[in-house]
Design a protein around this motif. Structure first.
Motif, mmCIF file in Angstrom:
data_model
loop_
_atom_site.group_PDB
_atom_site.id
_atom_site.type_symbol
_atom_site.label_atom_id
_atom_site.label_comp_id
_atom_site.label_asym_id
_atom_site.label_seq_id
_atom_site.Cartn_x
_atom_site.Cartn_y
_atom_site.Cartn_z
ATOM 1 N N ALA A 602 0.890 -1.135 -0.130
ATOM 2 C CA ALA A 602 0.069 0.064 -0.014
ATOM 3 C C ALA A 602 0.683 1.138 -0.173
ATOM 4 O O ALA A 602 0.526 2.118 -0.597
ATOM 5 N N LEU A 603 2.065 1.225 0.963
ATOM 6 C CA LEU A 603 2.654 2.393 0.980
ATOM 7 C C LEU A 603 3.585 2.731 0.001
ATOM 8 O O LEU A 603 3.831 3.650 -0.668
ATOM 9 N N ALA A 604 4.222 1.496 -0.580
ATOM 10 C CA ALA A 604 5.251 1.714 -1.536
ATOM 11 C C ALA A 604 4.557 2.280 -2.942
ATOM 12 O O ALA A 604 5.221 3.004 -3.510
ATOM 13 N N TYR A 605 3.561 1.746 -3.092
ATOM 14 C CA TYR A 605 2.605 2.289 -4.408
ATOM 15 C C TYR A 605 1.559 3.262 -4.301
ATOM 16 O O TYR A 605 0.728 3.281 -4.716
ATOM 17 N N SER A 606 1.550 4.013 -2.889
ATOM 18 C CA SER A 606 0.405 4.829 -2.511
ATOM 19 C C SER A 606 0.239 5.489 -3.844
ATOM 20 O O SER A 606 1.016 6.467 -4.245
ATOM 21 N N GLY A 607 -0.981 6.032 -4.009
ATOM 22 C CA GLY A 607 -1.406 6.778 -5.095
ATOM 23 C C GLY A 607 -0.953 6.620 -6.437
ATOM 24 O O GLY A 607 -1.134 7.522 -7.171
ATOM 25 N N THR A 608 -0.279 5.544 -6.600
ATOM 26 C CA THR A 608 0.266 5.343 -8.133
ATOM 27 C C THR A 608 -0.648 4.481 -9.076
ATOM 28 O O THR A 608 -0.633 4.622 -10.122
ATOM 29 N N ALA A 609 -1.840 4.052 -8.421
ATOM 30 C CA ALA A 609 -2.537 3.226 -9.125
ATOM 31 C C ALA A 609 -2.115 2.114 -10.105
ATOM 32 O O ALA A 609 -2.313 1.947 -11.053
#
Lengths: 976, 267
Positions: A602-609
């Motif tokens: 979740a955090l590594a890809y947060s907001g990247t979709a």
């Protein structure tokens, strides 16, 4: 045309068999025209035409024609791969500008093919993947054509996707509106380029292009540089602007600084600050070697060891003997910008705003308090949480002070959270933070009778106050951590330290926290795990492996959970770089580590979709054996998708129908109530009637004696979140420039842990950001300045305060609200003009004038004037005007931003046309005296209360009577 | 008349002369040149551009292709026939409204039908037939081909062979000869199925040969698998074709049932 004339392509096909070359050519070119209608007939002859294409005797043109024909037939047959390969063979005859389905389809196919080849080549980084030069030629032709035709956005999008940075540059430089295309490009690269490395490449190119422009858009450049993590670049730009003769340039520099601060990248900001050259009058210091990350923060930590705002002090000493007037000017500006970069200025201004505009409704809290059972500690502490969240950052702790007896019911951990709640309320109150908390802090090891719970809570509170801006308090927290062996205090100190030094990756602190971790105490260890994560946020350092190893060793589930979350935090925003670690965690035997793996995703890809991350999460959401992991996977989806809110419900909707209650829980995020509250924050009843219903529903749940404790708690928390920060903040995970707000994301991630550990609820305060437009002049003060909100005032006004008839039972509350307001309206419409006006004034928030409330503040006069000017004109025509004039600083909720307009003939012109946040204003009439809007800062006399004695209590209450400044609550005794 | 048209018509005259002389080499040569020249006319199919000389051009082009078809028959080139006929066809179908009907139309259509019959492409034969109008069907050339086909299908092979004497057009002779060969193949196929063996005499009569020698040649060329011994022709080898495979009904039933069960379980 051909369709009407010929009934069959047979003649032409027969002609292909003729021996004479020119006849074949004739047939080919005719067939090429006929193919759209007669492709079924021609398809039987494809082998023949193919052989013509391969015939060496044919000249180039004829072979290409044959290839084009075959390509078209394959296109109609749906064989796009074959079609594309023959189209490539057709060379220049394949006309990219032709407006036909065939060409469009094949172009799309070609670009897809090319892009996938290029990205494959880039990823595997070997040269074995050769791109067909003909394919490249087609794509280039398309790009060139787009550029020539002026379709720059299309060209840019394609170029980015195909990794053709050269073409991207060409498209940008050739476009007629370079600024516009650049900002479009930045937007595109953030929302569509999912590979981090490649995005950096694109941004680097953009910066290069930016710098070539005659009048560069420094705001955007600096945003890019920040993303690229190049503090030197930002520092040099800022310096250039500050040294400029023009006052506007320094305004711009200030604006840049504010924008950077908004992204909350503490380590980066500190770096920039330290790289700004000192004035020339002190050459010895200006050549100081550029320190590395850890060193710089360390320096700052030492400088700011005492509790005064250290930046001001530091720069004041640096500007001691300026000789040259221009240097003097520079030094003055430098001190300002350093203040901004350290976050002091914006925090202070936010604090002022939240304090002066606080509209939180104590009655709601009172109702809650009365309705919850005294002995129900869960609801009791939930109310305390709600209060803290409601007043987050406003410094208003009236409720606590009025209810000391009630408060003292809190015992043990409840006491811990009650004390920590003060930290939320005073969030950002950097100067007085420590003195405010002094009564509860551990007293130098002598054990002055204070409960360890309140002491631990106080340390946690200090962390919350100084979250992400903690140089001033770090040393103190470290000392406290070192000098105690009580695990509750260690717990508080660890959390506090983690918050205060968020993302600074300070080695020394890390070691100290690690020592706490190795004591293997469940309570302290859990906090230590989280704290290590907070410290290392987004660094992707190999400390994560160390933590993982320990997580395997320890027996305590709490510690494992803390560590799992901590590890997840370290990979924040690292995207692909985190893949190995995520893989390791998600394959672990221990469900808690897999659970951490979900957070890491979740955090590594947060907001990247990012599609890969989504796929992985969905997989875990349905296949993992542990319910915790599944729930978290769904929750993590929310993080990955938050920049793309439209998509989230679509992906989650199926999961929400799952038979597994844990998955459903995740889908709804902590039960529908809290999630609803997050959605509904700051939407007024007028713009969405559901809010009203929702509020009443919450109230019903809270008041209902038979409702389950858990749902009561949820409802209490939800009403807290609904009115968070005195109704002036919202949960915002993206800054206005579409960067992730690291603090906010981290805060929300830790918040979602509250299920396991209630005190973590306070982390939500990190995600709050004020919804305000604060205009600032050159002196960083807010001048009186008006602007327009082109919407009905009622759409965005504060929710009406609940008016409780004191004698009646509180259960009737909702109807009472409705009837009074309805009556007031009815009355207002009937009576004469003056009466109407008076009714307006009486009903307070109904007033159509500026939204600032003016509780006897200096701004109230102006409000009054504004009202007098506005109301008579408006009353005549219609009951509600279609616009309202807002006065700086004003509450501007997100939905309202698109209605905000700056007035044409205003004295001040904003440097950047931003509808909210901090906006620097250019003064067009600098000779006239300026009128400042708010000058009052909360809590200026608190130093006397630092002792925490009875005398302090008295002096604070007397101070209250004088200027209504909020005071720290009286030091209350816990009767545990 | 513009120069191009003049050139074409002059060339056509030379072609016709050579054609009449039965000088097939030079006529083929000239024909090829003519075809190339025709590609220069935009009024021809498939463009049908409305040029001032459109009618003349169309007429002359049709004339050329008609001759090309007849030429291909004369040089006994079936591929060329097919090629030229298909190129000619748009002049009959799509250019019907632009040109007066050609006197050669029905003979050539009939010829094409005959060709299909010879090549045993019965399906295409009927497709072509469907496209013809009722008046066309009355035409003796067409009628001839239709009757031939009917006799052929009925198995009245003697009627087919006797029809050679009543050809409506001299060009038909070539195809009628070919047709005799097609019929012989049919008879041979039937005999194979119908008899185990036939005496040489019977076989000769059956296959419409006048001499034993012709029969033997035919057998060695077309059906080497036939055996000749004791004055008879034995077909038994052909009979050894595999018997009809038994349908694995039990297995199929089992499979279907299991599918149904699984389907039930899924739903």
């Amino acid at each position: 045309m051909a369709t009407t004339l010929v009934s069959s392509a047979g003649g032409m096909l027969a002609m292909l068999n003729e021996s004479h070359l020119s006849l074949k050519l004739h047939a080919l070119s005719n067939l090429n025209n006929l193919v759209d209608s007669f492709w079924p007939e021609i398809s039987t002859s494809v082998p023949l035409i193919e052989s013509l294409y391969e015939d060496e005797e044919f000249d180039q043109h004829q072979r290409q024609l044959a290839a084009l024909l075959v390509s078209k037939v394959f296109y109609y047959l749906g064989e796009l791969n074959d079609s594309l390969s023959y189209a490539l063979g057709a060379g220049p005859l394949f006309d990219v500008s032709e407006d036909s389905d065939y060409v469009h389809t094949l172009l799309a196919k070609a670009i897809d093919e090319y892009a996938s080849l290029k990205s494959k080549a880039a990823e595997s980084s070997d040269d074995s993947i050769k791109v067909d030069p003909r394919l490249e030629a087609i794509v280039e032709r398309l790009l060139d054509k787009c550029i020539v035709d002026g379709k720059y956005q299309q060209a840019m999008g394609t170029a980015i996707e195909c990794r053709r940075l050269d073409k991207l540059e060409e498209a940008i430089t050739k476009s007629d509106n370079v600024q516009g295309t650049l900002s479009y490009c930045i937007h595109v690269s953030h929302s569509f380029v999912s590979l981090r490395e490649y995005r950096q490449e694109v941004l680097r190119l953009l910066v290069k292009v930016f710098q070539k422009l005659p009048s560069p858009d420094y705001l955007s450049i600096c945003q890019c540089l920040m993303f690229l993590d190049v503090p030197e670049g930002v520092a040099s730009i800022l310096e250039k602007l500050l040294r400029s003769e023009n006052k506007d340039d320094s305004l711009l520099a200030f604006q840049i600084a504010f924008d950077l601060v908004e992204n909350e990248h503490q380590a980066f900001l500190l770096n920039v600050r330290d790289r700004l050259a000192l004035p020339k009058s002190q050459p010895s210091e200006s050549v100081e070697p550029k320190p590395s990350d850890a060193d710089s923060t360390q320096n700052a930590g030492v400088n700011g060891a005492d509790d005064v705002p250290m930046v001001d002090g530091e720069s004041a000493s640096a500007v001691s003997v300026p000789e040259d007037p221009s240097e003097k000017l520079y030094a003055e500006r430098l001190s300002k910008i350093k203040g901004i970069l350290s976050g002091e200025t914006s925090i202070q201004l936010t604090l002022q705003f939240l304090y002066s505009h606080n509209k939180s409704d104590l009655l709601i809290l009172k109702t809650i308090k009365q309705s919850v059972e005294m002995r129900n500690s869960v609801c009791h502490s939930a109310t305390i949480y709600a209060n803290a969240i409601m007043h987050a950052g406003t410094t208003v702790d009236t409720f606590l002070r009025e209810n000391l007896d009630w408060l003292s019911r809190a015992t043990n951990w409840a006491k811990f959270s009650a004390t920590a709640g003060l930290g939320v309320i005073h969030r950002g109150h950097l100067q007085q933070g420590r003195s405010l908390m002094a009564p509860y802090l551990p007293q130098g090891g002598t054990g002055g009778g204070g409960s360890p719970y309140s002491e631990g809570g106080a340390l946690y509170a200090l962390g919350l106050i100084h979250a992400n801006h903690g140089e001033g308090i770090k040393q103190f927290l470290r000392d406290s951590l070192r000098s105690t062996t009580v695990e509750v205090i260690q717990h508080g100190a660890c959390l506090g330290l983690g918050l205060a030094s968020l993302g600074t990756a300070d080695e020394d602190i890390y070691e100290e926290i690690k020592n706490v971790l190795y004591t293997d105490s469940a309570v302290a260890g859990e906090a230590a795990g989280i704290s290590m994560g907070l410290l290392m946020v987004g660094t992707g350092s190999d400390k994560a492996n160390e933590m993982l190893t320990y997580a395997h060793e320890t027996q305590h589930e709490k510690i494992i959970r803390g560590l799992a979350l901590g590890i997840a935090l370290t990979v924040y925003g690292r995207e692909e770089e985190a893949d190995t670690l995520i893989e390791q965690m998600t394959r672990d035997q221990d469900p808690i580590l897999r659970y951490g793996g979900m957070y890491a995703l979740a955090l590594a890809y947060s907001g990247t979709a990012n599609n890969k991350a989504i796929r992985q999460l969905l997989h875990f959401a349905v296949s993992d054996v542990s319910d915790d992991v599944r729930r978290t996977a769904v929750l993590a989806l929310g993080f990955v998708l938050y920049s793309d809110p439209e998509q989230t419900p679509r992906i989650v909707s199926l999961l929400s129908e799952s038979y597994n209650p844990h998955v459903r829980y995740g889908a709804a995020l902590a039960g529908a109530l809290i999630a609803m509250a997050m959605v509904m924050v700051q939407i007024s009843e007028a713009s969405d009637s559901r809010v009203g219903t929702f509020r009443r529903q919450l109230e019903k749940i809270i008041l209902d004696k038979h409702e389950d404790t858990m749902s009561k708690m949820g409802a209490i928390l939800a009403s807290g979140i609904l009115d968070a920060g005195g109704r002036n903040v919202t949960i915002r995970l993206l800054s206005k420039t579409k960067h992730d707000k690291i603090t906010a994301v981290v805060g929300l991630a830790v918040f979602s842990q509250f299920w396991y550990w209630y005190p973590l609820i306070y982390f939500i305060s990190l995600a709050f950001s004020p919804t305000a437009l604060i205009g600032l002049n050159y002196d960083l003060k807010s001048p009186k300045f008006e602007f327009l909100s082109h919407a009905k005032p009622s759409l965005f006004e504060y929710p009406k305060p609940t008016t409780v008839p004191t004698t009646t039972s509180t259960v009737k509350l909702p109807t009472a609200v409705l009837s009074t307001s309805a009556k007031a309206k009815a009355r207002a419409s009937k009576k004469a003009e003056e009466q109407k006006a008076s009714a307006e004034v009486a009903s307070g928030p109904d007033s159509t004038s500026a939204s600032s409330a003016g509780k006897g503040k200096s701004s109230s006069e102006k409000d009054g004037e504004a009202m007098q000017v506005d109301s008579p004109a408006e009353k005549k025509s219609e009951p509600e005007p279609s616009f309202e004039i807002l006065t700086n600083p004003a509450r501007v909720v997100p939905a309202q931003e698109k209605f905000v307009k700056f007035l044409q003939d205003s004295r001040y012109v904003p440097v950047k046309l931003a509808p909210s946040g901090f906006v620097l204003l250019k003064d067009l009439r600098p000779t006239e005296p300026e009128v400042l809007a708010i000058t009052d800062t909360p809590a200026s006399t608190t130093s006397t209360t630092a002792g925490g004695s009875g005398a302090g209590l008295q002096s604070s209450s007397s101070a209250m009577a004088v200027d209504e400044e909020p005071q720290p609550p009286q030091p209350f005794e816990y009767t545990s | 008349m513009d120069t191009k048209l003049t050139e074409v018509s002059q060339l056509l005259d030379r072609f016709k002369a050579a054609f009449l002389r039965n000088d097939f080499d030079s006529s083929s040569n000239l024909l090829s040149q003519l075809k190339v020249l025709l590609t220069g006319f935009r009024s021809l199919p498939p463009l049908f551009a409305d040029t001032p000389n459109a009618v003349q051009e169309l007429t002359i082009a049709r004339d050329i292709y008609e001759h090309a078809v007849v030429l291909s028959v004369k040089i006994e080139d079936q591929d060329a026939f097919e090629r030229d006929f298909f190129q000619l066809k748009p002049y009959y179908t799509d250019a019907r409204n632009r040109l007066p009907q050609s006197p050669q139309e029905y003979p050539i259509l009939g010829l094409n039908l005959l060709r299909l019959l010879v090549q045993n492409r019965i399906a295409e034969f009927h497709t072509e037939l469907e496209l013809l109008s009722s008046t066309a069907l009355e035409n003796p050339c067409i009628k001839h081909a239709v009757e031939l086909e009917q006799s052929f299908m009925e198995g009245a092979y003697n009627r087919v062979l006797s029809a050679r004497q009543t050809v409506p057009h001299e060009t038909y002779v070539y195809f009628m000869d070919l047709l005799a060969k097609t019929i012989r193949d049919e008879i041979a196929g039937c005999s194979e199925k119908a008899y185990d063996y036939l005496s040489i005499n019977d076989a000769k009569q059956m296959l419409l040969f006048s001499k034993d020698q012709e029969l033997l040649e035919y057998i060695s060329e077309e059906h080497p698998e036939w055996e000749i011994k004791n004055g008879s022709v034995f077909f038994q080898k052909a009979k050894e074709s595999a018997p009809c495979k038994e349908i694995p009904s039990l297995q199929l039933i089992n499979q279907t049932l299991s599918y149904a069960r699984e389907l039930e379980r899924i739903v």
